[in-house]
Motif scaffolding. Structure first.
Motif, PDB file in Angstrom:
ATOM      1  N   ASN A   2      35.767  37.850  34.517  1.00 46.43           N
ATOM      2  CA  ASN A   2      35.916  38.155  35.805  1.00 46.43           C
ATOM      3  C   ASN A   2      36.536  37.133  36.754  1.00 46.43           C
ATOM      4  O   ASN A   2      35.906  35.934  36.834  1.00 46.43           O
ATOM      5  N   SER A   4      35.723  36.423  39.936  1.00 50.39           N
ATOM      6  CA  SER A   4      34.679  36.127  40.720  1.00 50.39           C
ATOM      7  C   SER A   4      33.912  34.795  39.664  1.00 50.39           C
ATOM      8  O   SER A   4      33.070  33.971  40.454  1.00 50.39           O
ATOM      9  N   THR A   5      34.124  34.685  38.609  1.00 47.86           N
ATOM     10  CA  THR A   5      33.267  33.782  37.743  1.00 47.86           C
ATOM     11  C   THR A   5      34.346  32.415  37.448  1.00 47.86           C
ATOM     12  O   THR A   5      33.722  31.646  36.628  1.00 47.86           O
TER      13      THR A   5
END
Length: 65
Positions: A2, A4-5
């Protein structure tokens, strides 16, 4: 993974600069720096909690229960 990670390119660079900076410290300096960094992280967490509580209209007494 992901997005966002994952770290952005700028964050990767910042992490490398930070690592190089810490590696140049003495053991005692690094320990003091780590203790100070941990305290700042907790203060940042408290600030985020307060902002969320304020923006969402959550009573802080309910959050600590």
């Amino acid at each position: 993974m992901n997005q966002s990670t994952e770290l952005s390119l700028e964050q990767q660079f910042s992490s490398r600069v930070f690592a190089d900076y810490v590696r140049q410290m003495s053991r005692e300096q690094a320990i003091e720096f780590l203790i100070d960094l941990h305290e700042h992280m907790m203060l940042k967490e408290n600030m985020y909690k307060s902002l969320i509580e304020h923006n969402w209209g959550i009573d802080s007494d309910l959050m600590s229960a």
